[in-house]
Design an enzyme around this catalytic site. Structure first.
Site, mmCIF file in Angstrom:
data_model
loop_
_atom_site.group_PDB
_atom_site.id
_atom_site.type_symbol
_atom_site.label_atom_id
_atom_site.label_comp_id
_atom_site.label_asym_id
_atom_site.label_seq_id
_atom_site.Cartn_x
_atom_site.Cartn_y
_atom_site.Cartn_z
ATOM 1 N N SER A 1 -4.781 -0.055 1.863
ATOM 2 C CA SER A 1 -5.304 0.069 0.512
ATOM 3 C C SER A 1 -4.336 -0.558 -0.494
ATOM 4 O O SER A 1 -4.002 -1.739 -0.385
ATOM 5 C CB SER A 1 -5.587 1.544 0.197
ATOM 6 O OG SER A 1 -6.315 1.681 -0.993
ATOM 7 N N GLU B 1 -10.930 -5.610 3.567
ATOM 8 C CA GLU B 1 -11.678 -4.347 3.517
ATOM 9 C C GLU B 1 -11.754 -3.933 2.052
ATOM 10 O O GLU B 1 -10.998 -4.418 1.215
ATOM 11 C CB GLU B 1 -10.986 -3.273 4.369
ATOM 12 C CG GLU B 1 -9.582 -2.911 3.956
ATOM 13 C CD GLU B 1 -9.500 -1.845 2.858
ATOM 14 O OE1 GLU B 1 -10.451 -1.062 2.698
ATOM 15 O OE2 GLU B 1 -8.470 -1.820 2.153
ATOM 16 N N HIS C 1 -11.039 2.179 4.732
ATOM 17 C CA HIS C 1 -11.066 3.502 4.112
ATOM 18 C C HIS C 1 -11.979 4.506 4.820
ATOM 19 O O HIS C 1 -12.417 5.479 4.208
ATOM 20 C CB HIS C 1 -11.492 3.374 2.652
ATOM 21 C CG HIS C 1 -10.408 2.841 1.756
ATOM 22 N ND1 HIS C 1 -10.084 1.498 1.700
ATOM 23 C CD2 HIS C 1 -9.573 3.468 0.892
ATOM 24 C CE1 HIS C 1 -9.110 1.332 0.820
ATOM 25 N NE2 HIS C 1 -8.774 2.501 0.326
#
Length: 307
Positions: A113, A208, A278
């Site tokens: 992230s 992502e 995630h």
């Protein structure tokens, strides 16, 4: 060019837990679980002085978060640095860090992230990193994330890693070999124009994302494309696109088709369904390591080279 590989861990080594991004309010239990997990692998854990600090949105001030990270980077007794969580904030400390000792004595940096900012910077320093679960991933029963934990351990201790991905009719078949790079799409986009932006030439890009509108995804891909990001790229691996938001004006196609349309002019293979990002199933990736990527509609394979 091969990147420097930090030394794989062995029992008795020490892992530093730091929080370079968002605040860890009411997350003590997850950090304690992380310490217990490391102990079960024969590792020691040290928690940064400011991990549970708070400065509005962040886990302490920029200087406090930088202090914990810099101390872990410079300490020769630390073998790996595990980020407690992502969120937002890592970009604010990048230019405060001194890489001199870290470059001479590299160690594994672990997270995903917002930690993509650190992955990108460390890649440009010529060192491999691990895109994997963080401490806050341990907010559920361990059995629900068994593969996530297992692949993280394998990457950390140097066991061979390979993945066979579920097939997709959206897959763009082909084969490629190159270093795998990337992470969160928003962070890759944020790094554009800075010395932290990755040169993807000859490399395989993993992306992502979470909580974005489809038009935001398209806008970021178009920006990256206009900056030449995909010009000499060897392939793309698409991880989880989680919790996509719905705009009042619908986009009109799937996220997979959106990505294919944005990258239609390139001939490299594109693989969907990589379980990384995630979601609970967040398999480890050694960023900067050479991989063999083989893509077909029936399945895809990612085989990491062994160093």
């Amino acid at each position: 060019m091969s990147l420097k590989q930090p030394t794989y861990l062995k029992p008795g080594d020490t892992v530093a837990i730091v929080a370079p991004s968002g605040v860890l309010k009411n997350r003590t239990e997850e950090v304690n679980k992380a310490k217990t997990l490391l102990k079960s692998w024969g590792l020691h854990a040290v928690v940064g002085k400011h991990v549970f600090s708070q400065d509005n949105h962040f886990a302490g001030t920029d200087d406090e978060r930088c202090e914990d990270l810099q101390k872990a980077m410079d300490d020769p007794t630390i073998s790996a640095i595990w980020c407690a969580r992502g969120g937002y904030g890592t970009v604010r400390v990048l230019d405060k860090l001194n890489w001199e000792k870290f470059y001479k004595n590299p160690k594994w940096l672990i997270g995903y992230s917002d930690i993509t900012a650190l992955h990108s910077q460390i890649h440009n320093e010529g060192i491999e990193t691990i895109h994997a679960m963080m401490c806050t991933s341990l907010n559920k029963d361990y059995t629900t994330i068994a593969e996530t934990i297992s692949t993280f351990k394998d990457a950390l201790f140097g066991k061979p890693i390979s993945y066979t991905l579920k097939g997709s009719n959206y897959n763009k078949p082909g084969s490629a070999t190159g270093q795998i790079v990337g992470g969160n799409l928003t962070l890759l986009h944020t790094m554009l124009g800075s010395n932290t932006s990755i040169d993807t030439s000859g490399k395989i890009l993993f992306i992502e994302e979470i909580g974005e509108y489809k038009y935001h995804i398209d806008r970021m891909l178009q920006s990256l494309k206009r900056a030449g990001y995909f010009k000499n790229c060897k392939g793309v691996i698409v991880g989880d696109m989680s919790k996509m938001r719905k705009n009042t004006t619908l986009w009109g196609s799937s996220i997979e088709q959106l990505i294919l349309d944005a990258l239609a002019e390139y001939n490299f293979p594109i693989a969907f369904n990589m379980p990384a990002g995630h979601e609970k199933d967040n398999r480890a990736l050694i960023l900067g390591r050479s991989v063999d990527l083989n893509v077909d509609t029936s399945n895809s394979s990612i085989i990491f080279s062994t160093n």
